[in-house]
Design a protein around this motif. Structure first.
Motif, PDB file in Angstrom:
ATOM      1  N   GLY A  11       0.795  -1.225   0.000  1.00 43.72           N
ATOM      2  CA  GLY A  11       0.000   0.000   0.000  1.00 43.72           C
ATOM      3  C   GLY A  11       0.825   1.271   0.000  1.00 43.72           C
ATOM      4  N   SER A  12       2.125   1.177   0.208  1.00 43.15           N
ATOM      5  CA  SER A  12       2.933   2.397   0.250  1.00 43.15           C
ATOM      6  C   SER A  12       3.050   3.034  -1.135  1.00 43.15           C
ATOM      7  CB  SER A  12       4.318   2.111   0.827  1.00 43.15           C
ATOM      8  OG  SER A  12       5.039   1.224  -0.002  1.00 43.15           O
ATOM      9  N   ALA A  13       3.092   2.237  -2.186  1.00 43.61           N
ATOM     10  CA  ALA A  13       3.156   2.791  -3.541  1.00 43.61           C
ATOM     11  C   ALA A  13       1.869   3.545  -3.871  1.00 43.61           C
ATOM     12  CB  ALA A  13       3.403   1.682  -4.551  1.00 43.61           C
ATOM     13  N   THR A  14       0.758   3.050  -3.404  1.00 41.43           N
ATOM     14  CA  THR A  14      -0.516   3.722  -3.635  1.00 41.43           C
ATOM     15  C   THR A  14      -0.556   5.074  -2.931  1.00 41.43           C
ATOM     16  OG1 THR A  14      -1.587   1.571  -3.770  1.00 41.43           O
ATOM     17  CG2 THR A  14      -3.004   3.478  -3.411  1.00 41.43           C
ATOM     18  N   ILE A  15      -0.072   5.106  -1.714  1.00 38.26           N
ATOM     19  CA  ILE A  15      -0.042   6.367  -0.965  1.00 38.26           C
ATOM     20  C   ILE A  15       0.892   7.357  -1.640  1.00 38.26           C
ATOM     21  CG2 ILE A  15       0.612   7.421   1.228  1.00 38.26           C
ATOM     22  CD1 ILE A  15      -0.396   4.847   2.575  1.00 38.26           C
ATOM     23  N   MET A  17       1.628   7.523  -4.835  1.00 35.16           N
ATOM     24  CA  MET A  17       0.972   7.991  -6.057  1.00 35.16           C
ATOM     25  C   MET A  17      -0.137   8.986  -5.746  1.00 35.16           C
ATOM     26  SD  MET A  17       2.654   6.834  -8.486  1.00 35.16           S
ATOM     27  CE  MET A  17       1.618   7.297  -9.820  1.00 35.16           C
ATOM     28  N   VAL A  18      -0.872   8.750  -4.685  1.00 34.54           N
ATOM     29  CA  VAL A  18      -1.941   9.667  -4.296  1.00 34.54           C
ATOM     30  C   VAL A  18      -1.358  11.038  -3.953  1.00 34.54           C
ATOM     31  CG1 VAL A  18      -3.620  10.136  -2.457  1.00 34.54           C
ATOM     32  CG2 VAL A  18      -3.597   7.924  -3.588  1.00 34.54           C
ATOM     33  N   LEU A  19      -0.166  11.071  -3.396  1.00 36.91           N
ATOM     34  CA  LEU A  19       0.470  12.332  -3.040  1.00 36.91           C
ATOM     35  C   LEU A  19       1.176  12.989  -4.225  1.00 36.91           C
ATOM     36  CD1 LEU A  19       1.940  11.397   0.450  1.00 36.91           C
ATOM     37  CD2 LEU A  19      -0.094  12.761  -0.041  1.00 36.91           C
ATOM     38  N   LEU A  20       1.745  12.207  -5.130  1.00 35.84           N
ATOM     39  CA  LEU A  20       2.558  12.768  -6.209  1.00 35.84           C
ATOM     40  C   LEU A  20       1.765  13.152  -7.459  1.00 35.84           C
ATOM     41  CD1 LEU A  20       5.758  10.549  -6.044  1.00 35.84           C
ATOM     42  CD2 LEU A  20       5.463  12.893  -5.267  1.00 35.84           C
ATOM     43  N   VAL A  21       0.703  12.449  -7.774  1.00 33.40           N
ATOM     44  CA  VAL A  21      -0.043  12.727  -8.996  1.00 33.40           C
ATOM     45  C   VAL A  21      -0.644  14.143  -8.997  1.00 33.40           C
ATOM     46  CG1 VAL A  21      -2.096  12.069 -10.327  1.00 33.40           C
ATOM     47  CG2 VAL A  21      -0.419  10.354  -9.676  1.00 33.40           C
ATOM     48  N   PRO A  22      -1.283  14.618  -7.934  1.00 31.42           N
ATOM     49  CA  PRO A  22      -1.797  16.001  -7.974  1.00 31.42           C
ATOM     50  C   PRO A  22      -0.681  17.039  -8.129  1.00 31.42           C
ATOM     51  CG  PRO A  22      -2.844  14.787  -6.209  1.00 31.42           C
ATOM     52  CD  PRO A  22      -1.748  13.924  -6.734  1.00 31.42           C
TER      53      PRO A  22
END
Length: 143
Positions: A11-15, A17-22
């Motif tokens: 789940g760390s990759a998902t977190i 991505m959630v922070l970096l994409v915006p």
């Protein structure tokens, strides 16, 4: 001793991505805005040059009208979308007698470039881009 359940990285990759994409999307939109403004400034500068040149070459009393028409035609040919266009042509130099050197026609073009479609936070509406150009009047012109 630490149990393997405490070291679980799922789940760390998902977190991340959630922070970096915006942040990446914001950077991309700011680059698009900068490019749009740079292209608009180039077109407005060229339109001001066209207006000054057209007004300085016109022999009759309608020099200002010729400069206005040249600027608006150039902007429409470039495909620049302006929410408001303001063209000012100063032909005061044409009032001098023939033979007087260093007389110029000045043209200023201002364009409001719409940016609302980019949906950047804190940046909405439009930004004004303006440019001024001068064109010399022929010293040995006839009346």
């Amino acid at each position: 001793m630490v149990t393997p359940a405490l070291r679980d990285d799922r789940g760390s990759a998902t977190i991340e991505m959630v922070l970096l994409v915006p942040a990446f999307m914001l950077l991309l939109m700011m680059l698009v805005m900068g490019g749009r403004l740079a292209l608009a400034h180039q077109s407005v500068q060229s339109a001001a040059s066209e207006a000054a040149r057209a007004a300085s070459l016109e022999r009759g009393a309608d020099s200002e009208d010729r400069g206005l028409a040249a600027a608006k035609t150039f902007l429409s040919d470039e495909g620049l979308e302006c929410s408001a266009v303001d063209v000012t042509v100063d032909t005061a130099g044409k009032a001098s007698e023939p033979g007087v050197p260093d007389q110029f026609v000045d043209a200023t073009v201002a364009c409001d470039v719409p940016l609302a479609d980019l949906a950047l936070p804190g940046i909405g509406g439009s930004r004004s881009v303006s440019a001024t150009a001068s064109s010399p009047i022929d010293t040995f012109r006839e009346r």
